[in-house]
Design an enzyme around this catalytic site. Structure first.
Site, PDB file in Angstrom:
ATOM      1  N   ASP A  17       0.813  -1.214   0.000  1.00 23.40           N
ATOM      2  CA  ASP A  17       0.000   0.000   0.000  1.00 23.40           C
ATOM      3  C   ASP A  17       0.847   1.265   0.000  1.00 23.40           C
ATOM      4  OD1 ASP A  17      -1.906  -1.940   0.240  1.00 23.40           O
ATOM      5  OD2 ASP A  17      -3.021  -0.952   1.829  1.00 23.40           O
ATOM      6  N   ARG A  97      -0.714   5.297  17.234  1.00 23.43           N
ATOM      7  CA  ARG A  97      -0.941   6.259  16.158  1.00 23.43           C
ATOM      8  C   ARG A  97      -0.568   7.700  16.519  1.00 23.43           C
ATOM      9  NH1 ARG A  97       0.001   2.248  13.360  1.00 23.43           N
ATOM     10  NH2 ARG A  97      -1.692   1.203  12.236  1.00 23.43           N
ATOM     11  N   ASP A 126      -7.925   4.142  11.724  1.00 19.51           N
ATOM     12  CA  ASP A 126      -6.613   4.779  11.686  1.00 19.51           C
ATOM     13  C   ASP A 126      -6.613   6.103  10.938  1.00 19.51           C
ATOM     14  OD1 ASP A 126      -5.237   3.055  13.293  1.00 19.51           O
ATOM     15  OD2 ASP A 126      -4.457   1.829  11.668  1.00 19.51           O
ATOM     16  N   SER A 178      -5.062  -8.814   7.424  1.00 21.22           N
ATOM     17  CA  SER A 178      -4.248  -7.635   7.678  1.00 21.22           C
ATOM     18  C   SER A 178      -3.675  -7.695   9.086  1.00 21.22           C
ATOM     19  CB  SER A 178      -5.098  -6.372   7.514  1.00 21.22           C
ATOM     20  OG  SER A 178      -4.388  -5.217   7.913  1.00 21.22           O
TER      21      SER A 178
END
Length: 402
Positions: A17, A97, A126, A178
Site C-alpha cells: 500500500d 498512532r 486509523d 491484515s
C-alpha cells in the site's frame, strides 16, 4: 484540478500500500515525497526500507527508533488507568498512532513540507487517529488520504500499478488478512477472519504459543512499580522498552494475552479483530493488584468510572485533545502511592496474582482480621446499616400506603 502540493511526508512501511502511495503521490502531484518509518517494535526488516523508498522515488528517508518513547510516553500513561476498550481490547494500535503522527508533523516542520499522507483506508479507525493528530499539532497542514480519492480500489489494481513502475512488493497471499504490530501487541483483521463464527487459525499467532502447548510448570515472577509504572522484573531494573520486551517474552512463552473481539469502530461499523498482547495483559493484572492495596477506595472508584471514557478517547483518536490531557493529570495524581511489588504466576494462558506488598499499603490486617481486635467495634455496623437502609424503608412504606 489536483490540489497544489510541493512536499509530502508519508508514513511509510515498505509494504504494498505505502509503496504504491509513494509513487502515486509523485505521479499525481508532481511533488517531493519524504518517507518516514517509525520503529515501534514491529520487528519488520527495516534494513532495506531506505533503499526501497529511494528506489521508488522518495527524496529522503527518516527511520526513527521510537520504542522507548512509545512505551514510556504512551503505553505507560494509558496503563496507569488500566485502560481497556469495550472490556477486552488493550488499544495496541490506537496508542501507537498519536506517536507516529507527532513525529510525522515534526519531520514536516523540519523539512518545510506542506502536506502529510498515510496509508489508512476510508473504512477504518486509523484515518481518524492519524488525521486528528495531524490537525491538533499543525492546524494548517494539508492531508492526502489516497484510499479516499484514488481509483486503485483493489489489490489487483495496486499490483498492476506497482508492476508498471517497477516497485518490488512481497506476495501477501500466504497471509490473507491484515496485521499491525508494535511492542504492545499484534492485531489480525480482515480476510479469513471476517466471519465471526469461524475461529482464528492457530498458525496466524506470532507472539504467543497456544496455551495447551505452553509449559506444564507455572512460572512465578515479580514486577516492581513506582508511582504506577513498572520499573523492574524479578528485581532487575530495566528501561521501559526493555521491561516490556521481557514481559512479552514471558507472556508469549506461557500463551498469555490472546483475545478474539468484535468491536465497534468509531466510523460506525462492527469489526472482528484477533489480538495478541502478552506483556500488556500481564502488566494490567499486576498494576490492578498493586492499586488494590495502595489506592484509596473512592479515588479508585472515581478513576474506574472514567476509564471507559478515557479508553474511548484513545480508541477514537483524541490523544491530543484537552479532555484526554485533563483526565491524564487526574490519573497520574491517583498513582502517587502506587508503588511496591506484585508477585504473579504465569501458566497456560493465565496470569494469576499471588501476592502484593507496598510501603504505602492501605491494607491493615488489624482492621480486616476475623480474629479478636481492638480497632473496630462490630456493633457500630448496626447504625451504619440502618442509616443506609432508611431511604429503602421509606420507599417500601410509601408503596404499602398507596
Amino acid at each position: 484540478m489536483t490540489e497544489q502540493v510541493k512536499k509530502v511526508v508519508l508514513a511509510y512501511s515498505g509494504g504494498l500500500d505505502t509503496s504504491v502511495i509513494l509513487r502515486w503521490l509523485i505521479e499525481t502531484y508532481d511533488c517531493e515525497v519524504i518517507a518516514f518509518s517509525a520503529d515501534i517494535g514491529q520487528e519488520e526488516e527495516l534494513d532495506t526500507i531506505e533503499e526501497k523508498a529511494l528506489k521508488t522515488g522518495a527524496s529522503k528517508v527518516y527511520i526513527d527508533d521510537l520504542r522507548e518513547p512509545f512505551i514510556r510516553d504512551y503505553v505507560f500513561p494509558a496503563f496507569r488507568a488500566n485502560v481497556v476498550y469495550e472490556g477486552q481490547y488493550l488499544l495496541g494500535t490506537s496508542i501507537a498512532r498519536p506517536l507516529i503522527a507527532r513525529r510525522q508533523i515534526e519531520i514536516a516542520n523540519i523539512e518545510g513540507a506542506d502536506a502529510v499522507s498515510h496509508g489508512a483506508t476510508g473504512k477504518g479507525n486509523d484515518q481518524v487517529r492519524f488525521e486528528l493528530g495531524y490537525y491538533a499539532l499543525k492546524p494548517d497542514i494539508k492531508i492526502i488520504a489516497p484510499w479516499r480519492i484514488w481509483d486503485l480500489t483493489s489489490r489487483t489494481a495496486l499490483m498492476a500499478f506497482a508492476e508498471k513502475f517497477g516497485i518490488e512488493v512481497l506476495s501477501t497471499r500466504k497471509k490473507p488478512y491484515s496485521t499491525d504490530r508494535n511492542m504492545l501487541h499484534i492485531s489480525y483483521e480482515g480476510g479469513i477472519l471476517e466471519d465471526p463464527w469461524q475461529p482464528p487459525p492457530e498458525d496466524i499467532f506470532t507472539l504467543t504459543v497456544s496455551p495447551k502447548d505452553a509449559p506444564d510448570t507455572a512460572e512465578e515472577i515479580e514486577i516492581t512499580f513506582d508511582q504506577g509504572d513498572p520499573t523492574a522484573v524479578n528485581g532487575r531494573a530495566m528501561s521501559p522498552a526493555t521491561l516490556f520486551r521481557e514481559l512479552n517474552r514471558l507472556g508469549g512463552k506461557h500463551g498469555i494475552g490472546r483475545a478474539d473481539i468484535v468491536e465497534n469502530r468509531f466510523v460506525g461499523m462492527k469489526s472482528r479483530g484477533v489480538y495478541e498482547t502478552p506483556g500488556g495483559t500481564i502488566l494490567r493484572a499486576a498494576h490492578m493488584a498493586m492499586e488494590s492495596i495502595t489506592m484509596d477506595r473512592e479515588v479508585m472508584h472515581l478513576r474506574d468510572g472514567l476509564m471507559p471514557r478515557y479508553a474511548e478517547m484513545i480508541y477514537n483518536g483524541f490523544w491530543f485533545s484537552p479532555e484526554r490531557e485533563l483526565m491524564q493529570k487526574l490519573i497520574d495524581e491517583s498513582q502517587r502511592n502506587v508503588s511496591g511489588v506484585v508477585r504473579l504466576s504465569l501458566y497456560k494462558g493465565n496470569c494469576t496474582v499471588l501476592g502484593r506488598k507496598s510501603d504505602y499499603s492501605l491494607y491493615s490486617e488489624a482492621f480486616a482480621t476475623f480474629e479478636d481486635d481492638t480497632v473496630y467495634r462490630q456493633g457500630d455496623a448496626e447504625g451504619f446499616i440502618k442509616l443506609n437502609a432508611l431511604r429503602l424503608r421509606i420507599r417500601e412504606m410509601n408503596r404499602k400506603q398507596a
